[in-house]
Design an enzyme around this catalytic site. Structure first.
Site, mmCIF file in Angstrom:
data_model
loop_
_atom_site.group_PDB
_atom_site.id
_atom_site.type_symbol
_atom_site.label_atom_id
_atom_site.label_comp_id
_atom_site.label_asym_id
_atom_site.label_seq_id
_atom_site.Cartn_x
_atom_site.Cartn_y
_atom_site.Cartn_z
ATOM 1 N N SER A 45 0.868 -1.167 0.000
ATOM 2 C CA SER A 45 0.000 0.000 0.000
ATOM 3 C C SER A 45 0.906 1.218 0.000
ATOM 4 O O SER A 45 1.812 1.321 0.844
ATOM 5 C CB SER A 45 -0.913 -0.011 1.224
ATOM 6 O OG SER A 45 -1.920 0.967 1.060
ATOM 7 N N GLU A 46 0.694 2.143 -0.938
ATOM 8 C CA GLU A 46 1.696 3.185 -1.168
ATOM 9 C C GLU A 46 1.784 4.213 -0.047
ATOM 10 O O GLU A 46 2.697 5.018 -0.029
ATOM 11 C CB GLU A 46 1.479 3.867 -2.522
ATOM 12 C CG GLU A 46 0.200 4.663 -2.663
ATOM 13 C CD GLU A 46 -0.931 3.835 -3.264
ATOM 14 O OE1 GLU A 46 -0.911 2.589 -3.108
ATOM 15 O OE2 GLU A 46 -1.847 4.434 -3.866
ATOM 16 N N ASN A 47 0.849 4.179 0.898
ATOM 17 C CA ASN A 47 1.023 5.052 2.061
ATOM 18 C C ASN A 47 2.103 4.530 3.001
ATOM 19 O O ASN A 47 2.476 5.214 3.950
ATOM 20 C CB ASN A 47 -0.299 5.249 2.809
ATOM 21 C CG ASN A 47 -0.986 3.953 3.150
ATOM 22 O OD1 ASN A 47 -0.917 2.969 2.419
ATOM 23 N ND2 ASN A 47 -1.640 3.926 4.286
ATOM 24 N N SER A 87 8.493 4.187 0.125
ATOM 25 C CA SER A 87 7.405 3.519 -0.579
ATOM 26 C C SER A 87 7.506 3.757 -2.084
ATOM 27 O O SER A 87 7.354 2.834 -2.892
ATOM 28 C CB SER A 87 6.063 4.048 -0.059
ATOM 29 O OG SER A 87 4.996 3.456 -0.750
#
Lengths: 216, 234
Positions: A45-47, A87
Site C-alpha cells: 500500500s503506497e502510504n 514507498s
C-alpha cells in the site's frame, strides 16, 4: 458474480507466487480476496506498508493502520512499515511485480487516463503516475464502458494522461486485452459474449488472438 | 539538549502569515492534530502549504481551509475536500498537483541538499509540461526540483527530549521525510520519553532534524473511510 467480481477473480489468477503487488483504490482492491490458495503474494500500500492483510473484523479498526484508500486493514506476519519516500522508491525503482489500477480511458498505444476531467473534477493523481512509470507490469481493471455506454477503450485518450505507453493489459467484465506494438490483442472473451459483441463496445480496433480463449 | 515546548500554541507562536508550511500525514492518518488546531487559533493567513492531502471538510487541514488561512497548496490528492474543490474551480486557491512519489522525492531531495532529480514519473503528461526532459540510457526522464519549507509540522508516536522519533504503523507516511526538509521542524508526539528509552536501532527520525517537541493530547484520529468487514469475502 457481477462484472467487477469477474474482473477481480480473473486478475487474481494472474498473480504468481512470490509477487509484490500494488492494488489501486476501488475495484482493484477486490482482487486480494480472490488470490488462489497456495499463491503467496505480498500486497503493498503506497502510504507505506508491505504485507497488507484483509479488513479487520468487528470494531477492532486501528486508525494508525490504513491502506491507501484510507480503509482499515490488518497486519500479516512479515509485514513492514516505511515512509512515503521509501514507498515510492520501491515503486519507481521497479521493485513491484504488478500494479493494478482503474481507468477512465485507455487507448491502443497503452496510454492511460484515470485522474482528472478538466473543469469538472479536482482530485489529484495520488500515486498513479509513479505506479505506471515504475511497475514491471501495469494491468488496468475497469468496466468495459461508462455507465451511459460510451467506450473507454479508445484509439486515443481524450482526457489528460496518467502515463504514456504504460499499460500492458486491460481486463474488463467482457474480455482480456493485451497491449502490443501492433495494437490491442483480444486474448480472452467472457461467457455470454463473442468477438463481435466486444468490438461493438470498443472504439479501438481489436486484433483477435489466434489463441483466443474463454475468460474464466 | 531539551527541545520540549510547553504547548502546541507556544510551539507555533512565531509562525507568520505567508509562511511555507509542510504538514505530515496521509489523509487523516498521522496528521499533527494539535499543531493544526494551534495554527488555526493563531489566525494567520496567506500560508503556502505542502501536504499529500488536505484533510476533509471539518477536520485536519480542512479546518485551516475553512479559516481562510491557505493561499496555495502543493499536494497529490485532495479528492475528499469539497470546499477545496470549489475554491480551485473558482480560481480562488492556487493548487499544484504533484504525483505522490515525486512529491515525496522532492521533499527528500530538499532535506538532503539535492536541488533536483530526474524521474520517469509524469513523462508525456501535463505534469511534465514546461519542464526539462532528458534521455538517460534508453529512457526519458523529467527534471523535478526539490521542495523546502519554512516550517514542517510533524506527528510522531513516541519521541524524546532530543527529538528522536518513532512512528506507529501507517501513521509514518510523509512525516519522517518532511521532518528533514524545513528550516524549523515542530513535532507533536503521543508520548514523550526520556533520552535513552527509545532503542537507538529503532529511531526513524534522528533528533538533528527536530527543533521543537510538544506532547499532543485528545487525539481524535477519525478513520476517513470506515470500512469494516461485515461479511466474508470470496
Amino acid at each position: 458474480m457481477n462484472g467487477k467480481e469477474r474482473i477481480a477473480r480473473r486478475i487474481a489468477r494472474e498473480i504468481k507466487d512470490g509477487f509484490y503487488v500494488n492494488l489501486g483504490i476501488g475495484l482493484p482492491t477486490m482482487i486480494a480476496a480472490y488470490v488462489p490458495a497456495g499463491i503467496n503474494v505480498v500486497f503493498q500500500s503506497e502510504n507505506g506498508m508491505l504485507g497488507v492483510g484483509p479488513p479487520p473484523m468487528g470494531e477492532s479498526a486501528d486508525p494508525d493502520l490504513l491502506n491507501a484508500g484510507k480503509q482499515p486493514v490488518t497486519e500479516l506476519a512479515g509485514c513492514s512499515f516505511f515512509g512515503s519516500e521509501q514507498s515510492f522508491a520501491m515503486i519507481r525503482g521497479g521493485h513491484m511485480d504488478m500494479s493494478v489500477l482503474g481507468a477512465m480511458q485507455v487507448d491502443e498505444q497503452g496510454d492511460l487516463a484515470n485522474w482528472t476531467i478538466p473543469g469538472k473534477m479536482v482530485k489529484g493523481m495520488g500515486g498513479a503516475m509513479d505506479l505506471v512509470a515504475g511497475a514491471r507490469r501495469v494491468v488496468v481493471a475497469m468496466e468495459h464502458q461508462t455507465k451511459d455506454g460510451t467506450p473507454k477503450i479508445l484509439k486515443m485518450c481524450t482526457l489528460p494522461l496518467t502515463g504514456k505507453q504504460v499499460v500492458h493489459d486491460i481486463v474488463t467484465e467482457l474480455c482480456w486485452i493485451r497491449v502490443t506494438e501492433e495494437g490491442l490483442v483480444l486474448t480472452e472473451v467472457a461467457e455470454g459474449f463473442d468477438v463481435a459483441a466486444v468490438q461493438a463496445r470498443t472504439e479501438a480496433k481489436l486484433i483477435v488472438s489466434p489463441d483466443l480463449k474463454p475468460m474464466l | 539538549m531539551d527541545k520540549v515546548v510547553s504547548s502546541a500554541d507556544a510551539a507555533v507562536a512565531d509562525i507568520g502569515s505567508g509562511a511555507m508550511v509542510m504538514l505530515g500525514g496521509f489523509g487523516l492518518c498521522g496528521i499533527p492534530e494539535n499543531l493544526i488546531a494551534a495554527l488555526v487559533r493563531r489566525g494567520i493567513s496567506g500560508l503556502h502549504t505542502i501536504s499529500n492531502n488536505m484533510g476533509v471538510d471539518g477536520f485536519g487541514m480542512g479546518l485551516m481551509l475553512e479559516a481562510g488561512m491557505i493561499a496555495s497548496h502543493i499536494g497529490s490528492y485532495v479528492g475528499e475536500n469539497r470546499r477545496l474543490e470549489t475554491l480551485v474551480l473558482r480560481g480562488e486557491l492556487n493548487l499544484t498537483l504533484v504525483p505522490q512519489g515525486t512529491l515525496a522525492e522532492r521533499i527528500r531531495a530538499g532535506g538532503a541538499g539535492i536541488p533536483a532529480f530526474y524521474t520517469p514519473t509524469g513523462l508525456g503528461t501535463i505534469v511534465a509540461e514546461g519542464k526539462e526532459t532528458r534521455t538517460i540510457g534508453d529512457r526519458n526522464y523529467v527534471l523535478e526540483e526539490a521542495l523546502h519549507a519554512d516550517v514542517a509540522l510533524i506527528k510522531a508516536w513516541r519521541g524524546d527530549r532530543h527529538g528522536n522519533l518513532v512512528y506507529r504503523k501507517t501513521a509514518r507516511n510523509f512525516n519522517p521525510v518532511m521532518a528533514t526538509a524545513a528550516d524549523l521542524t515542530i513535532v507533536e508526539v503521543e508520548e514523550l520519553v526520556e533520552p535513552g528509552v527509545l532503542d537507538p536501532d529503532h529511531i526513524v527520525t534522528p533528533g538533528i532534524y527536530v527543533d521543537r517537541v510538544v506532547v499532543g493530547a485528545a487525539y481524535v484520529k477519525p478513520i476517513e473511510s470506515k470500512f469494516i468487514q461485515a461479511r466474508g469475502t470470496a
